[in-house]
Write a protein that holds these residues in place. Structure first.
Motif, PDB file in Angstrom:
ATOM      1  N   THR A 111      -2.001   7.881   2.479  1.00 53.43           N
ATOM      2  CA  THR A 111      -3.042   7.149   1.754  1.00 53.43           C
ATOM      3  C   THR A 111      -3.862   8.030   0.831  1.00 53.43           C
ATOM      4  O   THR A 111      -4.474   7.523  -0.097  1.00 53.43           O
ATOM      5  CB  THR A 111      -4.015   6.430   2.702  1.00 53.43           C
ATOM      6  N   GLN A 112      -3.864   9.319   1.060  1.00 53.51           N
ATOM      7  CA  GLN A 112      -4.674  10.185   0.217  1.00 53.51           C
ATOM      8  C   GLN A 112      -4.207  10.150  -1.238  1.00 53.51           C
ATOM      9  O   GLN A 112      -4.974  10.373  -2.154  1.00 53.51           O
ATOM     10  CB  GLN A 112      -4.606  11.635   0.713  1.00 53.51           C
ATOM     11  N   VAL A 132      -2.778  19.659   7.678  1.00 58.20           N
ATOM     12  CA  VAL A 132      -1.711  18.674   7.555  1.00 58.20           C
ATOM     13  C   VAL A 132      -0.422  19.233   8.148  1.00 58.20           C
ATOM     14  O   VAL A 132       0.303  18.540   8.887  1.00 58.20           O
ATOM     15  CB  VAL A 132      -1.504  18.297   6.074  1.00 58.20           C
ATOM     16  N   THR A 139       5.031   2.253   9.631  1.00 55.91           N
ATOM     17  CA  THR A 139       4.007   1.923   8.636  1.00 55.91           C
ATOM     18  C   THR A 139       2.734   2.698   8.898  1.00 55.91           C
ATOM     19  O   THR A 139       2.141   3.296   8.004  1.00 55.91           O
ATOM     20  CB  THR A 139       3.620   0.435   8.727  1.00 55.91           C
ATOM     21  N   LEU A 140       2.314   2.652  10.151  1.00 58.39           N
ATOM     22  CA  LEU A 140       1.046   3.274  10.508  1.00 58.39           C
ATOM     23  C   LEU A 140       1.097   4.782  10.236  1.00 58.39           C
ATOM     24  O   LEU A 140       0.165   5.351   9.668  1.00 58.39           O
ATOM     25  CB  LEU A 140       0.768   3.002  11.991  1.00 58.39           C
ATOM     26  N   ILE A 145       0.841  -1.195   0.000  1.00 57.29           N
ATOM     27  CA  ILE A 145       0.000   0.000   0.000  1.00 57.29           C
ATOM     28  C   ILE A 145       0.875   1.244   0.000  1.00 57.29           C
ATOM     29  O   ILE A 145       0.646   2.192  -0.752  1.00 57.29           O
ATOM     30  CB  ILE A 145      -0.927  -0.017   1.222  1.00 57.29           C
ATOM     31  N   LEU A 191       1.246   5.423   6.399  1.00 61.97           N
ATOM     32  CA  LEU A 191      -0.048   5.201   5.765  1.00 61.97           C
ATOM     33  C   LEU A 191      -1.031   6.303   6.154  1.00 61.97           C
ATOM     34  O   LEU A 191      -1.855   6.733   5.367  1.00 61.97           O
ATOM     35  CB  LEU A 191      -0.618   3.845   6.160  1.00 61.97           C
ATOM     36  N   SER A 192      -0.929   6.772   7.405  1.00 63.46           N
ATOM     37  CA  SER A 192      -1.851   7.814   7.847  1.00 63.46           C
ATOM     38  C   SER A 192      -1.653   9.096   7.055  1.00 63.46           C
ATOM     39  O   SER A 192      -2.591   9.855   6.859  1.00 63.46           O
ATOM     40  CB  SER A 192      -1.645   8.111   9.336  1.00 63.46           C
ATOM     41  N   PHE A 193      -0.400   9.322   6.622  1.00 63.37           N
ATOM     42  CA  PHE A 193      -0.155  10.578   5.923  1.00 63.37           C
ATOM     43  C   PHE A 193      -0.139  10.428   4.414  1.00 63.37           C
ATOM     44  O   PHE A 193      -0.226  11.402   3.696  1.00 63.37           O
ATOM     45  CB  PHE A 193       1.153  11.206   6.410  1.00 63.37           C
TER      46      PHE A 193
END
Lengths: 380, 428
Positions: B409-410, B367, B401-402, B311, B405-407
């Motif tokens: 995935t958009q 952000v 990872t977390l 991802i 992905l949190s920043f």
């Protein structure tokens, strides 16, 4: 068009029965291939597994599995995959153990306090993937898997530092302080006695965990919540058709966060039966793996409280009855294969049965329309 | 103005592929920041050859599984079962290695993983089982099979091993060094080790870069070479061949693909089995390269991390390789030097600050605020502590990872029909 209930019930049972038969077949092949006798293995398992002490052990083992399955199932109901039960219950158990040992309360309140702490910690940890999903679009499968490892690390850190009890000389076990007796959950042996089951002579040393009651209550509560409340309706609607649910006014984001929080809260209770009934403290070797097995049980029981209870008991029975196999030189790991095969074949069987049901329903509907049509023609 | 920014973001979202130039700039920028932190904190292992070499070794199993996951998800099948397939790879890899030598271990590891992939394909493609459900079941089954087979194969063996581990695999997968750059041999002649010469000096940035490059040139396992080659090969197969086009169209719109004559089921089978095979290869690497032995729980969630890398890498080979490198690096640091992990906090703080400044420049206030908060929190953690507790170090890759992905995935886009069950002849 729906089918008559005996037909529906038969189709419902067809899946698990096929899956169990298939897993018996596969494991028989594996046993034979490795030079063991399948008949000996299964008869031994049956005889050992139906002894009174085994039945009590089976029920005790099924409690955490069942609670874990409930936690997973509430997410499944709206197509949310909470793979994070593992981390949620471990973190909840270590914090609840430390909190329970730190306070001194009268008996029922003390137990209630520990239970609430566990629910709270599990709920908060479960909410994180929910919030990440709705605010940042992180898929919950990935985030819960990552949070499992993080929770394990935090639990290990807390246990090794802030929550660690002083060891007696020579004692090397890393553990929390003991929870005082007021925080213990009473067992159900007295009730078994009243029912005329003589535990003392027939299964000395066995204790039926009192948390069984809590598990049953949770199951009933699960049923009421999912099938008898507005929330449950929204939950199921979001699972079946998110678009329609949204159009009817369900806020999908709120549903995700709420469901993950509830799921985590239930998950927080997974380890509590053994914490309050057996160990009374959290040690470095607190049992692990219930989170993943719970997913299996939820799949097996099709997210229904009764089905999951049967599934949990089946898995617990297999775990317990396999203990006899090693004495006969048969690797007891065969049950892990059996469980895996049951899981995989049951999901396939459910899908096949689902397709068969669809076809049967279509036929039934077609037949009825045709009959009605013919009737109308006759009348005309 | 805001409209222009939004438009630019839309374009970025529509075409989130990175060009080679961006990639080089990104790596160079990260290296510059890393060298600065190294020079400032004195945590030498932050950029040493040893760390990068270990990082590469730790990244490869994740990378194999991650590249495999591309094949599965590009044809529309979510593969959570990769962990189980990797477990099968470790077991069969070890068994093959013990019985017939390391290269047979590789072959059997691939076969074991492919077998897991085949089961997943039968369940998801043929029977239309939910992909995640089937994957979870395969993970449980894979662990069970490995345990049972270990008992049968090794519990009574005379060469060591038992219910939870294998005997030692005899022999190694050979390693290779490039001549001139990494000091390899050329027709028996020991060539000079140019990058090694640079790393022995303490030149800011230059020595750090040399350490980084030398990890790819000196003492590299042939399996690692295979992995590095597989990155462009995967790209070429998926974006430059008929097979790749059909595979990807299956994952984007199976109904349309089928109407054009693409054998959708067969493509899905191919993708999932390939993915299992590569996950198995990753598992075999763990056994044959990292440990020389099979141990229960050896994969330790690497299959899941591979999915995160997938991802993170936006379902593209180079991105996936970068993602696995990130995990390999944070994993390597904790093994090499504890103070380096502490220094890493400063690196994360500075990195977050840079991204916050970029967000500020792009007028994405929220952000920027969150990233600035993170930068401050990591900086605060850095200055108020001397070391990171060992339990925290253990989950560094997962937390990374977390956060990533949190920043990120958009900007990510997965194949349109990924995770959806498709039945032959279905309309839409």
């Amino acid at each position: 068009m729906t089918l008559s209930w005996p037909k529906r019930f038969g189709l419902l049972l067809l899946g698990p029965v096929l899956a169990i038969a298939f897993s018996v077949a596969i494991s028989s092949i594996a046993l034979s291939a490795s030079g063991n006798s399948p008949t000996l293995a299964f008869t031994q398992m049956y005889h050992f597994g139906t002894r009174l002490d085994s039945v009590i052990s089976m029920l005790n083992r099924s409690i955490p599995l069942y609670i874990s399955a409930l936690a997973v199932a509430i997410g499944f109901k709206m197509n949310l995959f909470n793979i994070g039960v593992e981390g949620q219950y471990r973190l909840a158990a270590v914090v609840a153990a430390a909190a329970g040992a730190a306070v001194d309360l009268p008996a029922p309140i003390h137990v209630l306090f520990i239970v609430l702490v566990a629910v709270f910690v599990g709920g908060c940890w479960g909410a994180i993937p929910g919030v990440l999903k709705v605010t940042r679009g992180v898929h919950e499968v990935i985030s819960t898997i990552m949070l499992n490892t993080i929770a394990t690390g935090i639990a290990a850190y807390l246990l090794a530092t802030h929550f660690r009890a002083k060891n007696a000389p020579g004692d090397l076990v890393i553990k929390t302080k003991d929870i005082p007796k007021s925080g213990w959950f009473p067992n159900l042996n007295k009730i078994l006695d009243k029912l005329g089951i003589d535990v003392v002579t027939r299964a000395p040393g066995s204790e039926l965990a009192g948390f069984l009651f809590v598990a049953l209550l949770l199951g009933a509560g699960f049923y009421l919540l999912v099938w008898r409340t507005r929330f449950g309706f929204d939950l199921r609607a979001s699972g079946v058709n998110p678009g329609a649910a949204r159009a009817s006014g369900v806020d999908p984001k709120r549903m995700v966060v709420q469901t993950m929080t509830i799921s985590g809260g239930i998950a927080g209770l997974v380890g509590i039966s053994q914490l309050l009934g057996v160990f009374h403290r959290y040690t470095i070797d607190f049992p692990t793996g219930y989170g993943f097995t719970g997913i299996g049980v939820a799949l097996l029981g099709r997210n229904h409280p009764v089905g999951m209870a049967l599934g949990a008991m089946l898995f617990a029975f297999m775990d317990r009855s396999a203990q006899i196999l090693d004495l006969n030189g048969i690797p007891k790991e065969i049950v892990v294969i059996m469980q895996g095969v049951i899981l995989l074949s049951v999901v396939i069987a459910y899908e096949v049965v689902h397709r068969l049901t669809e076809i049967a329903e279509l036929r039934a509907a077609a037949a009825q329309t045709a009959a009605a049509h013919a009737g109308a023609q006759v009348a005309a | 103005m805001a409209v222009a920014v939004e438009h630019r973001q839309k374009i970025a979202a529509a075409s989130p592929r990175s060009r080679p130039r961006d990639l080089v700039l990104f790596v160079a920028g990260a290296m510059l920041l890393l060298s600065a932190v190294r020079a400032w904190t004195g945590a030498d292992d932050l950029t040493s050859f040893g760390t990068f070499s270990a990082a590469l070794r730790l990244a490869v199993p994740i990378g194999f599984a991650g590249l495999g996951a591309i094949y599965a998800e590009r044809c529309g099948v979510v593969n959570i079962g990769i962990e189980g397939m990797m477990i099968l790879g470790t077991w069969f890899g070890a068994w093959g290695g013990v019985q017939y030598g390391p290269w047979w271990g590789v072959v059997l590891g691939i076969a074991g993983g492919a077998l897991g992939g085949l089961v997943h394909a039968i369940a998801t493609v043929q029977f239309g089982v939910n992909h995640i459900v089937s994957g979870v079941a395969i993970n449980i089954l894979g662990a069970g099979v490995a345990r049972f087979m270990s008992v049968i194969a090794w519990a009574d063996s005379t060469v060591g091993g038992g219910a939870t581990q294998s005997p030692r695999v005899q022999g190694d997968i050979p390693h290779v060094s490039l001549p001139f750059l990494g000091g390899g041999t050329l027709f028996g002649w020991h060539s000079p080790d140019a990058l090694g010469w640079f790393t022995r000096h303490d030149w800011f940035f230059v020595s750090d870069i040399a350490g980084f490059l030398r990890a790819f040139c000196a003492d590299v396992s042939w399996l690692t070479v295979m992995f590095l080659a597989l990155i462009p090969i995967t790209w070429w197969v998926l974006w430059r061949t008929k097979f790749g086009l059909e595979l990807r169209s299956t994952g984007e719109s199976p109904a349309a693909a089928e109407s054009l004559g693409v054998p959708v089921y067969r493509m899905k089978y191919a993708g999932v089995v390939l993915s299992g095979a590569l996950a198995g290869l990753g598992g075999a690497f763990l056994v044959l390269e990292a440990a020389n032995i099979y141990r229960e729980g050896q994969t330790n969630g690497r299959g899941f991390i591979a999915l995160a890398a997938l991802i993170f890498g936006n379902w593209r080979p180079v991105g996936v390789a970068l993602g696995s490198a990130l995990f390999g690096f944070s994993d390597a640091l904790q093994l090499r030097q504890e103070s380096a992990v502490h220094a890493l906090l400063l690196f994360v703080a500075l990195g977050a600050l840079l991204f916050a400044l970029r967000a500020l420049y792009q007028r994405r206030w929220k952000v920027a605020g969150v990233l600035g908060g993170f930068a401050f929190a990591f900086w605060l953690y850095y200055v108020t502590t001397d070391q990171v507790p060992v339990q925290f170090v253990f989950f560094t890759p997962h937390l990374t990872t977390l956060l990533v992905l949190s920043f990120a995935t958009q900007r990510l886009r997965m194949p349109a029909a990924d995770g959806l069950v498709y039945r032959k002849g279905q309309v839409q």
